[in-house]
Enzyme design. Structure first.
Site, PDB file in Angstrom:
ATOM      1  CG  ASN A   1    -107.430  -0.975  73.089  1.00  0.00           C
ATOM      2  OD1 ASN A   1    -106.628  -0.651  73.497  1.00  0.00           O
ATOM      3  ND2 ASN A   1    -108.555  -1.663  73.731  1.00  0.00           N
ATOM      4  CD  GLU A   2    -106.796  -4.663  75.625  1.00  0.00           C
ATOM      5  OE1 GLU A   2    -107.619  -5.123  75.599  1.00  0.00           O
ATOM      6  OE2 GLU A   2    -106.059  -4.119  76.502  1.00  0.00           O
ATOM      7  CG  ASN A   3    -107.169  -4.138  67.203  1.00  0.00           C
ATOM      8  OD1 ASN A   3    -106.387  -3.237  67.207  1.00  0.00           O
ATOM      9  ND2 ASN A   3    -108.565  -4.114  67.043  1.00  0.00           N
TER      10      ASN A   3
END
Length: 819
Positions: free
Chosen positions: A425-427
C-alpha cells in the site's frame, strides 16, 4: 451381590471414560483470557518477572497490573490528546495449569497475533521469538515445561503451575514492517487471542482444501493437502477425510493408510456435481474434516468462480457483481487493537447491514474471526501484508515481508471469501531510508507477486497507489479522492474512467473524506468554489496536511457530515452508471486512531468512517444503506443536528435517504408532498423537500413505501433565526444522567447570548474530584479535547457517587464550571 459390584464398576468405568472423552474434547484448545498481569515498561530481564517476593521485603517493583486478554498497550494513549502513544516493550505473565490428556502429546502455545516483536519464556528460559504483529504463530512448550518441572520452584514457589512470561515490543524499527509513517498506530501487546493447545504425538498442522467450480456451477472439484506436526518423525498413520454439504449431509469420504508423510502431501482429489455455490447473497459452505491418527481438523470451504474481466467488470459465478466495499482497521474505543470476538462480530454484522459485499482489510493480515465472519456473512475480501509506506528496507525487512505473505496465504487459504492477496500500500511513499529506488521496489514487488502466485495460483494480486508498479500485479487501484484531497466530487466518474483505461484490471479502493460526527452545515459545498477542476483527484505529498498548498476540501472545507453526505451520495449514484466498473471500497467503515493527525477535530483520529470509533452511526451509514440494501429503510437526515439556522421564512432542504419507491414528508403533522425515488436525481435520489421555516420547533416525519411495506422515521429540530457574532461565553450543563454517568454539554454564545451555531472552537474538559471523565475514546463525545460541532461539545462523566467539579476551557473564552 457380586453382579451389583460388577455393574457398579462397569458403570464407573464408562462414566470415567465419558468424562475423559469430554475433558479431552474441552481441553484440546483453550483460550488464555484470564489471570494475566502486565507492566508497561521494560524489565531488567525475565528474572524480574519470576523472582520470589520474600516476606518483609519492600513491595515488588515494577508494579504489575491485572489484565485480561486480548489486551493492547495503547488502549487509552492512542487517542490521548496530550501525549504521543507509547512505543516500547511491555511484559505479561501468568501461571498455567498444564494437563495434557495425550500420552506423548505436545503442549503448544498459539498466538492469533501479537505486536510487534514477541519473546516467550517458561520461567527464565526463552522458548521462542517472533517478529510481525499480524500473522499467527505457534510454539512448542513441551520440552521447556518438562525441564521446568524438574526444578524445586515448580512445587514450592509455583505450586505445580507453569510460569509463562511474554515480552511484546512495538518500538520503532526501520527494518520492520509496517512503517511508522503509516496512517495508523503500530500497536503493542497481546491484542488477539492466545490459545493453549494439547496435540497428540502426531497431529494435523494445516489443511489446504482448494475448491473450484466452473462459471456455470456444474462441476466442483476439491483438492486436499495436509501438513503434519510430527516432531518425533512417526511413520505409519491412517487418514480419514469427510466432506459435508451445507445442510449437514456427508457427500464424500476417503480413507487411506499412509506409511510416509512429508511436506504438504496431496491426500485426495474429488469432484462434486452441481455444488451449492458460495455467493455474497447466499454464502453456502461445505465442511472438510481430516482425521489423522488421534488428530482432527475441520475447515470450511466454498465453491465460487470469480473473474476480474480484462478491461471490464467483476464476475462472480458467471454474473456481474458490483463490488460494494469498505475497509477495516483493528481499532476500537477503549481497547484499541484488542477487540473481543463479540466486538468484531458486531462490527462485521453492521457492515453487512449497511449493504457491504466486499472489504479490504487495511493494511495487514487480520484476525481469523474476521475472515470466518466474511465467509459466513458473504463479504468478499482483499487481504494484504503490512508493506505500507516508507520505501524498501534491507534483507531483514524483505525477509519479514515474504514470511508474512507466506503466513497470510497459508493461514487463510481455505476462506472462500478471499479473492485478492494485497502485496502493498502506497509503496511510492518514501521516507524511512536514504535511498528510494523505484527499480528496486519494482523488483521486490515482482518477487512478492511471483511468490503469491506460487503459493496460491487461484487468487488475484493487487496493490493500491504505486503507479510505477501498476503493471506487475493482476489488479490495480490508483489514488482517487475526488472532492477531498483533490478536485471536485462531480469529477469522480471522468477521473475513474481515465484511470480505468490505464490498467488491465481496475478496482477503486479508498475514497471519501473526513466528517466530524455531529457537525452539520447549511452550506456544506462552499469550499468547492475554491477548488480548481481538471487538476486530477489523486492524493499527493502534503495533501493530508491542514495547512498550506493548493485549495482542497480536506483543508478548506468544514468537515461536516453534511458535506460528506453529498460526496458519498454523488459517488454512489455515479457508480450505478459505470458498467465497466468492477467496484469500489469506501475508506473506512469506522473512525480509527492515527499518530499523524494530532490536529484533527478529534485529536489523533482519522475521521473518515461512516461510524464512530464506538460504533455510533453517522448519517453516512444510511446513505450507503439506501443504495446498497433491499430491506425497506428510510432515514431523515439530521438526527444529530438539534438546531438549524437561517433567515425568517427561508426555504430549507429536508433530505431523506431511502431504498423505497416513494416517500411522503410531514412537517408538524402536515404533509408537504410525496416524492418518487430516482437514484440519478441528486441529492438524496430525489427524496428532498424545500420547506420555508420560521423561528421555532419542527417535528419532521417521513413515511416511505416499498410495495406493501411501509417504514417511517421522525426527528425534532429547532430553527434559529437570530444572528450571532463571535463567540464570547460558554455554558456547561447536564443533559442526561443514567446509571451514575452524567452527559454534559458545553455551548458557546456571543456577547448577546445567541448560540454560535457555526462555531468550531476547540474545547478542553478537565475534572477535579473522585469521579472520572470518560475520555480518550477517540469519539465526538469521548475526548478531553475536541472541536465543537455547531457551537456545542459533549463529554460523559462517571460520578462514582462523589463530589466533582468539571471545567470546560476554550482559548479566548472564560472558563466555566459544573459541580
Amino acid at each position: 451381590m457380586q453382579k451389583k459390584k460388577w455393574l457398579k464398576r462397569v458403570t464407573k468405568f464408562f462414566l470415567l471414560m465419558l468424562l475423559f472423552a469430554n475433558k479431552l474434547q474441552a481441553q484440546t484448545s483453550q483460550r488464555l483470557n484470564n489471570d494475566w498481569e502486565f507492566v508497561k515498561q521494560d524489565l531488567g530481564g525475565v528474572w524480574e518477572a519470576v523472582r520470589p517476593v520474600k516476606v518483609g521485603q519492600p513491595e515488588e517493583l515494577p508494579f504489575w497490573q491485572k489484565v485480561s486478554l486480548p489486551h493492547c498497550f495503547n488502549a487509552i494513549d492512542a487517542v490521548d490528546p496530550d501525549v504521543n502513544y507509547y512505543q516500547g516493550p511491555g511484559w505479561y505473565r501468568t501461571n498455567l495449569t498444564v494437563e495434557n490428556p495425550y500420552g506423548k502429546g505436545r503442549t503448544l502455545l498459539h498466538f492469533e497475533g501479537a505486536g510487534q516483536k514477541t519473546a516467550v519464556y517458561i520461567y527464565n528460559t526463552k522458548v521462542a521469538e517472533h517478529v510481525g504483529g499480524y500473522d499467527e504463530w505457534t510454539i512448542d512448550l513441551t520440552k521447556a515445561i518438562a525441564d521446568f518441572k524438574l526444578l524445586p520452584v515448580f512445587k514450592t514457589q509455583f505450586k505445580g503451575k507453569i510460569p509463562l512470561i511474554i515480552r511484546c515490543d512495538n518500538s520503532r524499527d526501520l527494518e520492520m514492517i509496517p512503517s511508522s509513517l503509516s496512517d495508523f498506530n503500530v500497536y503493542g501487546g497481546l491484542y488477539r487471542y492466545v490459545n493453549l493447545i494439547y496435540a497428540p504425538q502426531l497431529s494435523v498442522d494445516k489443511v489446504f482444501a482448494h475448491a473450484t467450480v466452473d462459471a456455470k456451477g456444474n462441476v466442483g472439484k476439491v483438492s486436499i493437502k495436509a501438513r503434519l506436526f510430527n516432531p518425533d518423525q512417526l511413520k505409519a498413520t491412517q487418514v480419514n477425510i469427510a466432506i459435508v454439504d451445507p445442510s449437514g449431509k456427508s457427500i464424500a469420504n476417503f480413507r487411506k493408510d499412509i506409511s510416509a508423510f512429508s511436506g504438504d502431501s496431496l491426500l485426495w482429489e474429488t469432484t462434486v456435481k452441481s455444488p451449492k455455490l458460495w455467493s455474497t447473497d447466499v454464502p453456502q459452505r461445505y465442511t472438510v474434516k481430516v482425521d489423522i491418527g488421534e488428530s482432527s481438523l475441520s475447515e470450511r470451504i466454498g465453491f465460487r468462480n470469480f473473474e476480474f474481466v480484462k478491461k471490464g467488470p467483476f464476475m462472480l459465478n458467471g454474473k456481474r457483481l458490483l463490488l460494494r466495499g469498505t475497509h477495516r482497521h483493528e481499532d476500537h474505543a477503549g481497547v484499541a487493537a484488542a477487540m473481543t470476538e463479540e466486538m468484531i462480530t458486531t462490527e462485521m454484522k453492521m457492515m453487512k447491514e449497511m449493504g457491504v459485499n466486499f472489504i479490504r482489510l487495511g493494511h495487514y493480515q487480520q484476525s481469523r474471526i474476521v475472515l470466518d465472519l466474511c465467509d459466513s456473512l458473504g463479504i468478499l475480501v482483499w487481504e494484504e501484508i503490512p508493506w505500507c509506506r516508507g520505501g524498501l528496507g534491507g534483507p531483514i525487512y524483505q525477509a519479514q515481508a515474504k514470511r508474512m505473505l507466506t503466513n497470510m496465504i497459508e493461514q487463510h487459504y481455505n476462506h472462500p471469501a478471499i479473492i485478492i492477496w494485497g502485496l502493498g500500500n502506497e509503496n511510492d511513499w518514501p521516507g524511512d531510508f536514504p535511498e528510494f529506488d523505484q527499480q528496486k521496489i519494482r523488483a521486490f514487488m515482482t518477487e512478492l507477486n511471483t511468490l503469491s502466485h506460487q503459493l496460491d495460483p487461484s487468487r488475484s494480486t493487487a496493490i493500491r497507489r504505486c503507479d510505477f508498479c501498476r503493471d506487475i500485479v493482476d489488479v490495480y487501484s490508483p489514488s482517487i479522492w475526488a472532492g477531498w484531497y483533490r478536485g471536485d466530487y462531480t469529477e469522480y466518474k471522468d477521473v475513474s474512467l481515465t484511470e480505468f483505461n490505464k490498467s488491465d484490471r481496475f478496482l477503486h479502493v479508498e475514497w471519501g473524506g473526513d466528517s466530524h460526527a455531529r457537525r452539520h452545515s447549511e452550506n456544506p459545498d462552499n469550499a468547492l468554489s475554491k477548488i480548481k477542476k481538471g487538476g486530477g483527484a489523486d492524493e499527493r505529498a502534503g495533501d493530508a496536511s491542514l495547512y498550506g498548498g493548493a485549495a482542497r476540501v480536506s483543508k478548506d472545507g468544514d468537515w461536516s457530515e453534511s458535506y460528506i453526505a453529498n460526496l458519498i451520495d454523488w459517488h454512489l449514484k455515479e457508480q450505478e452508471t459505470m458498467p465497466w466498473l468492477s467496484g469500489t471500497a469506501y475508506w473506512p467503515f469506522k473512525d480509527f486512531s492515527t499518530p499523524i493527525r494530532p490536529e484533527n477535530p478529534v485529536p489523533y483520529v482519522n475521521q473518515k468512517g461512516v461510524v464512530e470509533r464506538d460504533f455510533t452511526k453517522k448519517e453516512a451509514f444510511y446513505i450507503f444503506q439506501s443504495y446498497w440494501t433491499t430491506v425497506p429503510m428510510v432515514h431523515l437526515y439530521g438526527h444529530s443536528w438539534p438546531t438549524r439556522w437561517g433567515s425568517e421564512g427561508e426555504e430549507k432542504m429536508i433530505k431523506v435517504y431511502s431504498n423505497c419507491d416513494e416517500a411522503e414528508l410531514f412537517v408538524n403533522d402536515k404533509s408537504v408532498g410525496i416524492r418518487k425515488r430516482n437514484s440519478q436525481d441528486f441529492p438524496a435520489a430525489g427524496l428532498r423537500w424545500q420547506v420555508p421555516m420560521t423561528n421555532g420547533k419542527y417535528t419532521l416525519k417521513v413515511v416511505a413505501k416499498k410495495g406493501k411495506i411501509t417504514v417511517a422515521d421522525e426527528i425534532t429540530q429547532f430553527y434559529q433565526t437570530a444572528k450571532w457574532d463571535k463567540p464570547a461565553k460558554m455554558t456547561l450543563e447536564k443533559v442526561e444522567e443514567k446509571d451514575g454517568v452524567l452527559t454534559l454539554e458545553a455551548k458557546v454564545f456571543d456577547a448577546n447570548g445567541v448560540q454560535c451555531l457555526d462555531a468550531a472552537n476547540q474545547v478542553s474538559f478537565t475534572l477535579v474530584g473522585d469521579g472520572e471523565l470518560i475520555r480518550d475514546r477517540g469519539t465526538s463525545i469521548g475526548s478531553a479535547k475536541v472541536q465543537m460541532y455547531n457551537g456545542r461539545a459533549m463529554i460523559k462523566v462517571k460520578t462514582n457517587g462523589a463530589k466533582n467539579v468539571i471545567a470546560v476551557q476554550s482559548k479566548g473564552i472564560p472558563t466555566v464550571f459544573f459541580e
